[in-house]
Scaffold this motif. Structure first.
Motif, PDB file in Angstrom:
ATOM      1  N   HIS A 284     -15.104   4.723  14.242  1.00 34.50           N
ATOM      2  CA  HIS A 284     -15.528   4.687  12.845  1.00 34.50           C
ATOM      3  C   HIS A 284     -16.516   5.792  12.522  1.00 34.50           C
ATOM      4  O   HIS A 284     -17.255   5.709  11.564  1.00 34.50           O
TER       5      HIS A 284
ATOM      6  N   ASP B 247     -13.673  -3.829   6.062  1.00 33.16           N
ATOM      7  CA  ASP B 247     -12.389  -3.121   5.983  1.00 33.16           C
ATOM      8  C   ASP B 247     -11.320  -3.990   5.318  1.00 33.16           C
ATOM      9  O   ASP B 247     -11.538  -5.155   5.021  1.00 33.16           O
TER      10      ASP B 247
ATOM     11  N   ARG C 198      -4.206  -2.217   4.918  1.00 29.68           N
ATOM     12  CA  ARG C 198      -4.059  -0.887   4.342  1.00 29.68           C
ATOM     13  C   ARG C 198      -3.663   0.098   5.425  1.00 29.68           C
ATOM     14  O   ARG C 198      -4.035  -0.038   6.587  1.00 29.68           O
ATOM     15  N   LYS C 199      -2.889   1.111   5.013  1.00 24.12           N
ATOM     16  CA  LYS C 199      -2.324   2.018   6.018  1.00 24.12           C
ATOM     17  C   LYS C 199      -3.377   2.895   6.659  1.00 24.12           C
ATOM     18  O   LYS C 199      -3.154   3.438   7.735  1.00 24.12           O
ATOM     19  N   ASP C 200      -4.542   3.053   6.012  1.00 25.45           N
ATOM     20  CA  ASP C 200      -5.574   3.883   6.619  1.00 25.45           C
ATOM     21  C   ASP C 200      -6.562   3.042   7.428  1.00 25.45           C
ATOM     22  O   ASP C 200      -7.611   3.535   7.814  1.00 25.45           O
ATOM     23  N   TYR C 201      -6.228   1.761   7.693  1.00 33.33           N
ATOM     24  CA  TYR C 201      -7.132   0.914   8.474  1.00 33.33           C
ATOM     25  C   TYR C 201      -7.132   1.359   9.929  1.00 33.33           C
ATOM     26  O   TYR C 201      -6.072   1.611  10.507  1.00 33.33           O
ATOM     27  N   ARG C 202      -8.335   1.481  10.489  1.00 37.00           N
ATOM     28  CA  ARG C 202      -8.451   1.801  11.917  1.00 37.00           C
ATOM     29  C   ARG C 202      -9.093   0.621  12.599  1.00 37.00           C
ATOM     30  O   ARG C 202     -10.227   0.253  12.295  1.00 37.00           O
TER      31      ARG C 202
ATOM     32  N   ASP D  98       0.858  -1.186   0.000  1.00 38.41           N
ATOM     33  CA  ASP D  98       0.000   0.000   0.000  1.00 38.41           C
ATOM     34  C   ASP D  98       0.890   1.231   0.000  1.00 38.41           C
ATOM     35  O   ASP D  98       1.634   1.466   0.944  1.00 38.41           O
TER      36      ASP D  98
ATOM     37  N   LEU E  89       0.975   5.236  -0.015  1.00 39.77           N
ATOM     38  CA  LEU E  89       0.171   6.435   0.188  1.00 39.77           C
ATOM     39  C   LEU E  89       0.627   7.537  -0.765  1.00 39.77           C
ATOM     40  O   LEU E  89       1.677   7.411  -1.406  1.00 39.77           O
TER      41      LEU E  89
ATOM     42  N   ARG F 143      -5.968   4.375  -4.912  1.00 43.87           N
ATOM     43  CA  ARG F 143      -6.200   3.580  -3.707  1.00 43.87           C
ATOM     44  C   ARG F 143      -7.683   3.469  -3.381  1.00 43.87           C
ATOM     45  O   ARG F 143      -8.040   3.062  -2.292  1.00 43.87           O
TER      46      ARG F 143
END
Lengths: 224, 207
Positions: A223, A174, A178-182, A66, A68, A126
């Motif tokens: 979220h 989800d 991925r780096k934007d996963y919370r 991934d 960014l 992305r």
């Protein structure tokens, strides 16, 4: 085995219209790779597999990356007139590279006992539903690993025979790698909270208005 | 037992060849020496559990060698290994299918708290979020001796359970639940992330 430049030249000759770039790896591994355009990737993959000199018949590993959005600073030396005198001046320019998702394939040859040749494909962006052609019809061993990339990064592989989630459950929405996963905020108890865990833990402490001041700390929806 | 007969008198009688006992003692003696575990393993702890069952450590010495492939015939659930969120509903469902009285050993760091994978996106932070646990064994993985120790602790617990009275065993109390809700697969996490009736994390003392 041939160099990547030789492979690139022969593959581009064998598959008309194919556009292949050599992605250099300046690190100690020196393992450079071939970036293949998405449209011709299956044809190039088939060439790599059946070409008698290469015979890359074993796909050992498929991974996702991934990337960014990022800016790259480039320094170029330009000749300029400074105070009537010609001088070399370093100019820095910033290039903004939009983010993308990548699938990386590690190929070996069982016939010739050589490898690894690394090939890559990049999605356009992305966004959800980013697409790449599946190479499972070429290498059967990519099937489960492409499913894993779909599960964890969200790349949809077109032409994959059975594209379902493999690690997470089907209802999950989800893509955890991925780096934007919370991750869900299910903090309950940590015997020794520290760093970012401590920061998150603080949101779950019961408010003590008489000690902490007027504002109570409230938990936030991760979220929201 | 001690309520009915003096311990010294009982020992004296035993020396003379008269054995006095109670229904509770006999019943618990039988139960604690035939604990049948449910046959399933989740990760590397299961390898240690298998070693415990094999001849070198020999869990048969404690009456626990009958690993049952069906939850209907099992008394003990050894949660041996990492419980993923995808597996957790099945574990709870298996627990619900076991008949009372039933016991749970949480074996290893992962089954206790998630262990080294605690912050992982697909790892449950301890099976005690959904089902009650009787004995916890720390270790990564715990050695077979540790599992035997947990087994003996469980035997001690069974031996001390009362059949009658106000403090009788939980499984004899019709008000106590023997089944627990199976968590559902949600969009981001299991729903609910923990069963509040079962899971009571300690309060952190902050200064």
């Amino acid at each position: 085995m041939e160099s990547l430049e030789q492979i690139k030249t022969r593959a581009e000759a064998a598959v008309p219209g194919a556009k292949i770039d050599v992605v250099p790896n300046p690190g100690p591994a020196q393992q450079s790779s071939l970036l293949i355009d998405n449209e011709h990737a299956p044809a190039v993959a088939r060439f790599l597999r059946i070409d008698p000199a290469l015979r890359l018949d074993f796909c050992s590993n498929v991974t996702g990356v991934d990337w960014l959005d990022r800016t790259v600073k480039k320094t170029t030396k330009v000749k300029k007139l400074v105070d009537g005198e010609e001088k070399e001046v370093a100019e820095t320019s910033e290039e903004r590279i939009p983010g993308y998702l990548e699938a990386v394939y590690h190929l070996y040859s069982m016939t010739h006992k050589h490898g690894a040749v690394v090939i890559r494909m990049r999605t356009a962006d992305r966004a959800e539903g980013a697409r790449l052609p599946s190479l499972t019809p070429v290498w059967r061993s990519a099937e489960l690993q492409e499913r894993e990339i779909f599960d964890l990064y969200g790349i949809r592989f077109e032409g994959h025979p059975d594209l379902r989630r493999i690690l997470m459950w089907d209802e999950f929405v989800d893509h955890p790698m991925r780096k934007d996963y919370r991750e869900p905020d299910d903090y309950e108890y940590e015997p020794t909270p520290h760093d970012d865990v401590l920061e998150r833990a603080k949101q779950h402490y019961a408010p003590r208005p008489q000690l902490d001041g007027a504002e109570p700390i409230t938990a936030t929806d991760s979220h929201g | 037992m001690s309520e009915q007969i003096d311990e010294a008198l009982r020992r004296e009688l035993q020396r003379q060849g008269v054995w006095v006992t109670s229904m509770q003692e006999l019943y618990n003696w039988g139960r604690k020496n035939s604990i049948w575990p449910l046959q399933f393993g989740l990760a590397c702890c299961a390898i240690e559990m298998i070693a415990t069952a094999a001849s070198r450590y020999d869990i048969a010495r404690f009456g626990g060698e009958v690993f049952r492939p069906s939850p209907r015939q099992a008394d003990l659930m050894i949660v041996a290994g990492t419980v993923t969120k995808k597996m957790a509903p099945q574990i709870v469902r298996l627990y619900n299918q076991m008949p009372d009285p039933k016991y749970v050993i949480s074996m290893g760091a992962c089954a206790i708290s998630g262990g080294p994978f605690k912050e992982g996106y697909n790892v449950l932070k301890g099976i005690d979020r959904y089902i009650p646990v009787d004995v916890y064994i720390p270790g990564c993985p715990p050695r077979p001796e540790a599992l035997l120790h947990a087994f003996m602790e469980l035997q001690r617990k069974i031996d001390s359970q009362k059949l009658t009275g106000a403090d009788k065993a939980e499984h004899l109390d019709p008000a106590e639940p023997s089944e627990f809700p199976v968590p559902a697969f949600g969009k981001h996490d299991l729903e609910p992330p923990a069963n509040r009736d079962v899971f009571h994390p300690p309060n952190i003392e902050r200064t």
